[in-house]
Design an enzyme around this catalytic site. Sequence first.
Site, short mmCIF file in Angstrom:
data_model
loop_
_atom_site.label_atom_id
_atom_site.label_comp_id
_atom_site.label_asym_id
_atom_site.label_seq_id
_atom_site.Cartn_x
_atom_site.Cartn_y
_atom_site.Cartn_z
N ASP A 43 32.25 -12.91 -1.79
CA ASP A 43 31.98 -14.28 -1.26
C ASP A 43 30.94 -14.99 -2.14
O ASP A 43 30.02 -15.63 -1.66
CB ASP A 43 31.50 -14.18 0.18
N GLY A 45 27.99 -19.66 8.59
CA GLY A 45 29.01 -19.66 9.62
C GLY A 45 28.49 -19.11 10.93
O GLY A 45 28.84 -19.61 12.01
N1 LIG Z 1 16.35 -15.50 1.46
C1 LIG Z 1 16.64 -16.78 1.42
N2 LIG Z 1 15.78 -17.63 0.85
C2 LIG Z 1 16.06 -18.92 0.82
N3 LIG Z 1 17.12 -19.49 1.34
C3 LIG Z 1 18.04 -18.67 1.93
C4 LIG Z 1 17.83 -17.31 1.99
N4 LIG Z 1 18.87 -16.75 2.64
C5 LIG Z 1 19.69 -17.76 2.92
N5 LIG Z 1 19.22 -18.92 2.52
C6 LIG Z 1 19.82 -20.22 2.67
O1 LIG Z 1 20.62 -20.17 3.84
C7 LIG Z 1 21.90 -20.54 3.59
C8 LIG Z 1 22.81 -19.69 4.44
O2 LIG Z 1 22.52 -18.37 4.22
P1 LIG Z 1 23.67 -17.25 4.26
O3 LIG Z 1 24.66 -17.63 3.25
O4 LIG Z 1 23.08 -15.92 4.12
O5 LIG Z 1 24.24 -17.47 5.67
P2 LIG Z 1 25.70 -16.99 6.13
O6 LIG Z 1 25.74 -17.08 7.59
O7 LIG Z 1 25.93 -15.70 5.51
O8 LIG Z 1 26.62 -18.07 5.52
P3 LIG Z 1 28.06 -17.77 4.96
O9 LIG Z 1 28.54 -16.66 5.79
O10 LIG Z 1 28.79 -19.02 5.13
O11 LIG Z 1 27.85 -17.37 3.53
C9 LIG Z 1 22.07 -20.28 2.13
O12 LIG Z 1 23.01 -21.11 1.59
C10 LIG Z 1 20.75 -20.54 1.56
O13 LIG Z 1 20.65 -21.87 1.20
#
Ligand SMILES: Nc1ncnc2c1ncn2[C@@H]1O[C@H](COP(=O)(O)OP(=O)(O)OP(=O)(O)O)[C@@H](O)[C@H]1O
Length: 768
Positions: free
Chosen positions: A567, A454
């Site tokens: 979440d 997001g």
């Molecule tokens: N350490 C990691 N290694 C590999 N892929 C990752 C890693 N961290 C995140 N991702 C990828 O990035 C995507 C988004 O990461 P993340 O969920 O942390 O973002 P976000 O902004 O927190 O999204 P949301 O708030 O919607 O959950 C994940 O769905 C995953 O596929």
Amino acid sequence: MSKRLSIYPAENEKRPLYSQLPSTDDSDDEKISVPPKLSYFGSALVSDKEDDPLGILSRKKSRTSSLATETYANNHTAGHTYVSTHSGEPSQSTLFAQYKNNQQPSMTTMNSTQMEEKHSNDFDSSFRKIKSMQQSMREELTSRHAERRSRRFLSSARIGVLGPAKRASSYNEGSSAASVLSDDSNREELPEARTPLSRIEFGDLNPVQYLKKHNLPSSDLPRISRLYFEKQKNENWQSSRLKHIFPKENVSTGSSKHSPLFSKKENSPATLQPRRKLSDTSLVSGSKNTFYKALSSPVVPSQKNVFLDKTNSFSSRNSEYANTNHSNTFIQSHKKREALANIDINRNNDQSYLQEAKRFKSLKSCDPQDATEKTYKRQASLATTHQVESPPPVPPQNEEFYHREPPKPPVVKRVEIVEPKTRMDSGKGLQAKRNITVVNDEEYEKIELLGRGGSSKVYKVKDNFNKIYALKRVVFDEFDDSSVSGFKGEIELLNKLKDQARVVKLLDYEMEPGVLNLIMECGDHDLSQILNQRAGMPLDIEFVRYHAREMLRCVKVVHDAGIVHSDLKPANFVFVKGILKIIDFGIANAVPDHTVNIYRETQIGTPNYMAPEALVAMNYTQDDGRYQQQNRWKVGKPSDVWSCGCIIYQMIYGRPPYGGFQGQNRLLAIMNPEVKVIFSEKTANDDTVPRSVLDTMKACLLRNPQKRWTVDEILESPFLKPVMVTPFFIRDLIKNAVRYGADQKEVSKDKVEELADDVLNRLADIRL
Ligand SMILES: Nc1ncnc2c1ncn2[C@@H]1O[C@H](COP(=O)(O)OP(=O)(O)OP(=O)(O)O)[C@@H](O)[C@H]1O
């Protein structure tokens, strides 16, 4: 006054009156300055025109009579008083020697008185005799004339022996034809009758010139011409034979320039013939050797050169033989035809040389200097490509316009364009910089985008040691204090769980105004990607069991740390080197406004994994007992269990519990307790869902959070911790049960439970 006229020298007179004549055998009447008187008389007798004193006085007639007398004397030596000319002196009066032989007083022995008496008495008879003699003289003169011509030819031939013919002594077949002819007693035979054809030296002369040079009669022209052409034919044959024997070698080696018989063969055009202009067809003709050798400096003559030279020479002779009736243009075109014909003969339709000939024609119409350069370059290229046995190409020098030096190569101005440092350059730098993210003075180069959330993007990056990391870059409102505190809370949670194997490691982070960079260990695939990869495939309960256990083990770590993720979803679990790890927890809880979560879920669809209590605004009462209507969401560990139940449900049926609802209806269905979750015993592919799985899903998806299983209970559930038995165990179990039942009249229900627990305990000890 009488004067004794006799061919016999008087005793006191060594030489006759005509001794003033040249005393050579080869006397030429044209050199006689004072002809003898008797010759006047003889000439008068021979003359057809008696009334023409000029004919009588003609030196030609006199010369003819002298020759006739000599011939007659030679032919009548036997039986005759020899009126010799062998004294070496020409005889003028031996015409009448026959009268001496017939005991008739010779006219040459009569004095004038006797002659007058004779004339008066026997005038008539004498006149008739003279007439008859005149007739016989005519006939004899004709033969004498021919003989004398032949003699002159022989004399010239002897002179030729002393001159150029002697230089032909190198020819191993013997002396020259002229030398042979000089010994030929049969003067009526032409040279070719007894001489090998090859010994006749024409040099550069054609038959007509040859006749003129040797003063031969024109009647010899046919035979000389025949001899000439036979000689040409012979030379052609020898040339072609040598070409076959030495196809690539030069035919002529070490020959004399002046060798009369081989001069045409052995002397190259470069040495014997004047250098041809570029327009000369010999340059166009024949082989490339000829072509380029003619262009270059003196070169080693080749057979083809010889052949072409001969051809050109033959053409020139033909043109002269035709008495130069043809124009030079015709001769040149004739040479061209011959030369081009040689191309076909010698090169078997070698297209490259035909093209060369065409190109040369075109060069003629071009600027000569350019043509020179092109030709020279072409020559050099062909010398390398065709491996011509000619020496390395030499720049033409002696041609008509070859004296001009080749133009200098154009000066190429090197313009070095220096691009000004513009925004593009800085843009490149910016782009490069954009690919590089510095976190705490450590550079990380972006490789690819792993995913986005997001408010963040996650990149696959590498450091200066090419080690791979995940860079999560969060952009937020730096003036939003709640957002800043929320991100800080997540960082604190990650630091707290950094030693947990089931939590993705936070390696480094740096928060700048409005930007948060997180350096984490990089996962390979998240669980969402894996589930999507298996969508539509037959149910594999072991696959579900394994991933469910892995997921709950991750959640257990978080819960054991007193942290509620709130979440959980498949995308928040990533496999890092084969171990499933949980990511991105805590941020949502750090953000009080849960609309962000909803908003985020809206971005990806609907909040499929959120617990009902996390979606329904709860009214709570303050400590003072007053009711306060306020949106509050009670989010705890049971919410994470709900989320885990939804993920297992998706792995069994292919979609979350309320996945059949679209949009806001899904959210309402989740919040509505009347909307029950359906647990089918069959999947869409008609696969049977194990009971243990059904029980686990039902325990996780209880609406009452307090009744939900905990993570530990789920991990200890028959689904995630099944009992494995063997067929032997089953047989033993049945046998023992029947035997026990046979001894017992009645088995109570409690007794059955006791026995079951006993079996299960034994199974736990068996450790299958
Ligand atoms: N350490 C990691 N290694 C590999 N892929 C990752 C890693 N961290 C995140 N991702 C990828 O990035 C995507 C988004 O990461 P993340 O969920 O942390 O973002 P976000 O902004 O927190 O999204 P949301 O708030 O919607 O959950 C994940 O769905 C995953 O596929």
